[in-house]
Design a protein around this motif. Structure first.
Motif, PDB file in Angstrom:
ATOM      1  N   MET A   1       3.701 -21.418 -10.737  1.00 57.46           N
ATOM      2  CA  MET A   1       4.259 -20.932  -9.454  1.00 57.46           C
ATOM      3  C   MET A   1       4.328 -19.407  -9.444  1.00 57.46           C
ATOM      4  SD  MET A   1       8.049 -21.200  -7.913  1.00 57.46           S
ATOM      5  CE  MET A   1       8.396 -22.879  -7.465  1.00 57.46           C
ATOM      6  N   SER A   2       3.824 -18.803  -8.369  1.00 54.80           N
ATOM      7  CA  SER A   2       3.896 -17.344  -8.250  1.00 54.80           C
ATOM      8  C   SER A   2       4.889 -16.972  -7.164  1.00 54.80           C
ATOM      9  CB  SER A   2       2.543 -16.784  -7.843  1.00 54.80           C
ATOM     10  OG  SER A   2       1.581 -17.137  -8.777  1.00 54.80           O
ATOM     11  N   LYS A   3       5.290 -15.713  -7.220  1.00 54.93           N
ATOM     12  CA  LYS A   3       6.145 -15.193  -6.145  1.00 54.93           C
ATOM     13  C   LYS A   3       5.232 -14.535  -5.112  1.00 54.93           C
ATOM     14  CE  LYS A   3      10.140 -13.457  -8.502  1.00 54.93           C
ATOM     15  NZ  LYS A   3      10.774 -12.197  -8.778  1.00 54.93           N
ATOM     16  N   VAL A   4       5.345 -15.003  -3.876  1.00 52.77           N
ATOM     17  CA  VAL A   4       4.470 -14.467  -2.824  1.00 52.77           C
ATOM     18  C   VAL A   4       5.332 -13.849  -1.724  1.00 52.77           C
ATOM     19  CG1 VAL A   4       2.818 -15.085  -1.006  1.00 52.77           C
ATOM     20  CG2 VAL A   4       2.635 -16.146  -3.264  1.00 52.77           C
ATOM     21  N   ILE A   5       4.949 -12.646  -1.304  1.00 54.44           N
ATOM     22  CA  ILE A   5       5.611 -12.024  -0.158  1.00 54.44           C
ATOM     23  C   ILE A   5       4.630 -11.974   1.000  1.00 54.44           C
ATOM     24  CG2 ILE A   5       6.437  -9.799   0.750  1.00 54.44           C
ATOM     25  CD1 ILE A   5       7.956  -9.383  -1.834  1.00 54.44           C
ATOM     26  N   VAL A   6       5.073 -12.462   2.161  1.00 54.57           N
ATOM     27  CA  VAL A   6       4.251 -12.354   3.369  1.00 54.57           C
ATOM     28  C   VAL A   6       4.930 -11.318   4.259  1.00 54.57           C
ATOM     29  CG1 VAL A   6       3.295 -13.551   5.366  1.00 54.57           C
ATOM     30  CG2 VAL A   6       3.588 -14.788   3.195  1.00 54.57           C
ATOM     31  N   ILE A   7       4.171 -10.296   4.662  1.00 53.05           N
ATOM     32  CA  ILE A   7       4.741  -9.252   5.530  1.00 53.05           C
ATOM     33  C   ILE A   7       4.338  -9.548   6.971  1.00 53.05           C
ATOM     34  CG2 ILE A   7       5.022  -6.778   5.923  1.00 53.05           C
ATOM     35  CD1 ILE A   7       3.717  -6.281   3.192  1.00 53.05           C
ATOM     36  N   LEU A 128      14.880 -11.733   8.116  1.00 53.04           N
ATOM     37  CA  LEU A 128      14.708 -10.971   9.361  1.00 53.04           C
ATOM     38  C   LEU A 128      15.293  -9.572   9.173  1.00 53.04           C
ATOM     39  CD1 LEU A 128      15.727 -13.841  11.811  1.00 53.04           C
ATOM     40  CD2 LEU A 128      13.417 -13.151  11.148  1.00 53.04           C
ATOM     41  N   HIS A 129      15.097  -8.699  10.142  1.00 46.70           N
ATOM     42  CA  HIS A 129      15.587  -7.308  10.049  1.00 46.70           C
ATOM     43  C   HIS A 129      15.127  -6.669   8.738  1.00 46.70           C
ATOM     44  CE1 HIS A 129      18.245  -7.802  13.490  1.00 46.70           C
ATOM     45  NE2 HIS A 129      18.697  -8.909  12.949  1.00 46.70           N
ATOM     46  N   THR A 130      13.961  -7.049   8.267  1.00 44.04           N
ATOM     47  CA  THR A 130      13.512  -6.561   6.958  1.00 44.04           C
ATOM     48  C   THR A 130      12.143  -5.909   7.112  1.00 44.04           C
ATOM     49  OG1 THR A 130      14.683  -8.417   5.969  1.00 44.04           O
ATOM     50  CG2 THR A 130      13.103  -7.267   4.558  1.00 44.04           C
ATOM     51  N   GLN A 131      12.152  -4.589   7.064  1.00 41.75           N
ATOM     52  CA  GLN A 131      10.903  -3.848   7.273  1.00 41.75           C
ATOM     53  C   GLN A 131      10.332  -3.375   5.951  1.00 41.75           C
ATOM     54  OE1 GLN A 131      11.163  -0.676  10.090  1.00 41.75           O
ATOM     55  NE2 GLN A 131       9.033  -0.068   9.780  1.00 41.75           N
ATOM     56  N   VAL A 132       9.077  -3.705   5.724  1.00 39.27           N
ATOM     57  CA  VAL A 132       8.409  -3.230   4.511  1.00 39.27           C
ATOM     58  C   VAL A 132       7.929  -1.800   4.751  1.00 39.27           C
ATOM     59  CG1 VAL A 132       6.405  -3.557   3.001  1.00 39.27           C
ATOM     60  CG2 VAL A 132       7.730  -5.535   3.792  1.00 39.27           C
ATOM     61  N   GLY A 145       4.610  -5.776  -5.804  1.00 40.09           N
ATOM     62  CA  GLY A 145       5.725  -6.054  -4.901  1.00 40.09           C
ATOM     63  C   GLY A 145       5.713  -5.142  -3.700  1.00 40.09           C
ATOM     64  N   VAL A 146       6.881  -5.030  -3.052  1.00 40.17           N
ATOM     65  CA  VAL A 146       6.983  -4.162  -1.873  1.00 40.17           C
ATOM     66  C   VAL A 146       8.275  -3.353  -1.956  1.00 40.17           C
ATOM     67  CG1 VAL A 146       5.722  -5.785  -0.393  1.00 40.17           C
ATOM     68  CG2 VAL A 146       8.216  -5.866  -0.434  1.00 40.17           C
ATOM     69  N   ARG A 147       8.244  -2.199  -1.264  1.00 39.53           N
ATOM     70  CA  ARG A 147       9.474  -1.426  -1.098  1.00 39.53           C
ATOM     71  C   ARG A 147       9.887  -1.552   0.372  1.00 39.53           C
ATOM     72  NH1 ARG A 147      10.869   2.555  -4.384  1.00 39.53           N
ATOM     73  NH2 ARG A 147       8.702   3.068  -4.835  1.00 39.53           N
ATOM     74  N   LEU A 148      11.160  -1.873   0.591  1.00 32.80           N
ATOM     75  CA  LEU A 148      11.656  -2.025   1.960  1.00 32.80           C
ATOM     76  C   LEU A 148      12.071  -0.673   2.522  1.00 32.80           C
ATOM     77  CD1 LEU A 148      13.802  -5.263   1.569  1.00 32.80           C
ATOM     78  CD2 LEU A 148      11.359  -5.032   2.058  1.00 32.80           C
ATOM     79  N   SER A 149      12.292  -0.634   3.840  1.00 27.64           N
ATOM     80  CA  SER A 149      12.610   0.653   4.476  1.00 27.64           C
ATOM     81  C   SER A 149      13.934   1.217   3.966  1.00 27.64           C
ATOM     82  CB  SER A 149      12.641   0.515   5.989  1.00 27.64           C
ATOM     83  OG  SER A 149      13.526  -0.504   6.339  1.00 27.64           O
ATOM     84  N   HIS A 150      14.848   0.352   3.527  1.00 28.14           N
ATOM     85  CA  HIS A 150      16.109   0.882   2.994  1.00 28.14           C
ATOM     86  C   HIS A 150      16.028   1.150   1.492  1.00 28.14           C
ATOM     87  CE1 HIS A 150      16.902  -3.197   1.668  1.00 28.14           C
ATOM     88  NE2 HIS A 150      16.779  -3.609   2.910  1.00 28.14           N
TER      89      HIS A 150
END
Ligand SMILES: Cc1cc2nc3c(=O)[nH]c(=O)nc-3n(C[C@H](O)[C@H](O)[C@H](O)COP(=O)(O)OP(=O)(O)OC[C@H]3O[C@@H](n4cnc5c(N)ncnc54)[C@H](O)[C@@H]3O)c2cc1C
Length: 410
Positions: A1-7, A128-132, A145-150
């Motif tokens: 199992m992998s960790k997947v992020i969908v933007i 939600l309310h989560t901006q990459v 991975g990703v860095r979020l706007s905050h």
């Protein structure tokens, strides 16, 4: 199992997340808006034309750019499978004129609700309310991975970019995916509004605002060359022309528009040849021979169009019909068969159904939608340099590419 992020929680992102979860991955779907599917909500005038029921092979002819590239995606998740997907998740669909498929309820919100239920069932974690802000990579490892706007960093083994294009910005399509792609070394082709209304030079279009013409033929020409010719429906607006015929035309004549106005001929009576129409007008003239021109030919057109046609005809509106010469009458017939208009440009992204251009597909593996440059990075939906005509084909691209990216991510 992998960790997947969908933007991106639009059509492509939701489908990608459902499929990645179905493959056993731990999936996070990140959407910067307060809800999923904001653009989906306004599709098909709020009814969502979710795909087209044509033969799968015929889908390709409605794709304007990226036909070959879409082969794997369309056959991995065909239009029939899209319909089955929604039906099996409880959404009844119906097929209308031209194969356009809609939810039976006529509410795009039901399409979104169905996808939300599918996401929940598949165990996707929706934020939600989560901006990459940025996609993170490591030399030799690819995506990390990703860095979020905050500022927070979330790790992932695979990232699917499904951030859409840059039309109708208020839906969240701010073009972030193009920036991510460029930062990862990808080429982004020129972005242009497409399936978009045209501006016209003639000041009288304003007077015709709101007038819709059915069963007409539109011919768009550059000098003598015909670039587009179709039968259907159009709409006059306060700045020019729109409606199905001109929206589709915008996709076809896009490049030809550069640096030059294009001329249009609208055949207002395509069912009749010039000779048949001329005979019909002659008959009308004979029946009204003692009336003034402006009062004798009203039956032929919608009321709003009539004063414009009369003013373009070179026949004085108050001239007695029995004084109209054969040449004048034939000129009038010609005007009806090739009503002229000059297209000067397109409206902007905020009125465009789609963005033409995007992440260059030659740098993406068509069988997996993984970047050829960065391991673990995938793209799906309108962010890619793919576009199609109206009729449910753009959403089919979103579903198919979303599905394939979700199915391929490792
Ligand atoms: C008025 C209108 C009507 C249309 N009607 C139809 C129709 O009936 N049939 C049809 O086939 N097509 C239609 N289309 C086209 C269709 O809607 C699009 O092609 C399709 O929605 C593209 O899907 P997508 O998932 O790629 O992008 P989108 O649906 O635009 O989704 C992208 C999502 O990514 C999110 N996002 C962007 N950047 C970030 C970030 N940095 N972090 C987190 N989230 C982010 C956005 O908020 C958005 O929710 C229509 C388009 C418009 C504008």
């Amino acid at each position: 199992m992998s960790k997947v992020i969908v933007i991106g929680g639009g059509a492509a992102g939701m489908m990608a997340a459902v499929q990645a979860a179905a493959k056993g991955h731990k999936v996070l779907l990140l959407e910067k808006n307060e809800k999923l599917g904001k653009k989906l909500y306004i599709t098909g005038k709020g009814r969502c034309n979710l795909t087209n029921a044509c033969d799968t092979e015929d889908l390709f002819q409605y794709v304007m750019r990226g036909r070959k590239f879409l082969y794997s995606a369309f056959y991995s998740f065909t239009n029939t499978q899209v319909i089955e997907f929604f039906e099996s998740h409880g959404l009844s669909t119906k097929t209308e004129r031209g194969g356009r498929v809609f939810p039976e309820s006529d509410h795009s919100s039901d399409v979104i609700r169905t996808l939300q239920q599918a996401l929940q069932k598949a165990g996707v974690n929706v934020c939600l309310h989560t901006q990459v802000q940025e996609i993170l990579t490591e030399e030799g490892r690819g995506v990390t991975g990703v860095r979020l706007s905050h500022g927070a960093v979330w790790e992932a083994d695979g990232v699917i970019v499904a951030t859409g294009g840059c039309s109708y910005v208020s839906t969240g399509s701010t073009g972030d995916g193009y920036r991510f792609a460029t930062e990862m070394g990808h080429k982004v082709t020129e972005l242009r509004p497409s399936l978009v209304p045209f501006e016209a030079a003639e000041p009288w279009v304003k007077e015709l605002q709101g007038l819709s013409l059915r069963n007409i033929t539109v011919r768009i020409k550059k000098e003598q060359k015909i670039l587009y010719e179709e039968f259907g429906e159009m709409l006059f607006t306060h700045y020019g022309v729109s409606g199905p015929l001109f929206l589709s035309a915008s996709s076809v004549v896009n490049d030809a528009m550069d640096g030059m106005p294009l001329s249009v001929e609208i055949d207002l009576k395509p069912a009749l040849t010039f000779e048949q129409l001329d005979k019909r007008i002659l008959r009308d003239f004979e029946e009204n021979k003692n009336r003034q021109f402006k009062n004798g030919v009203q039956k032929l057109f919608p009321g709003k169009l009539f004063p414009v046609i009369v003013s373009l005809s070179n026949i004085h509106p108050e001239k007695k019909i029995n004084e109209i010469t054969k040449e004048e009458r034939q000129g009038f017939t010609k005007l009806i068969k090739s009503f002229p208009l000059t297209l000067t440009g397109f409206r902007d992204f905020n009125e465009a159904i789609i963005t033409r251009g995007g992440v260059a597909i030659k740098e993406i593996n068509p069988s997996t939608l993984e970047s050829k440059l960065v391991q673990g990075l995938y793209f799906a939906g309108e962010v890619l340099d793919l576009d199609a005509l109206t009729g449910g084909f753009n959403l089919q691209i979103a579903w198919s590419t979303g599905y394939l990216a979700g199915d391929s991510v490792r």
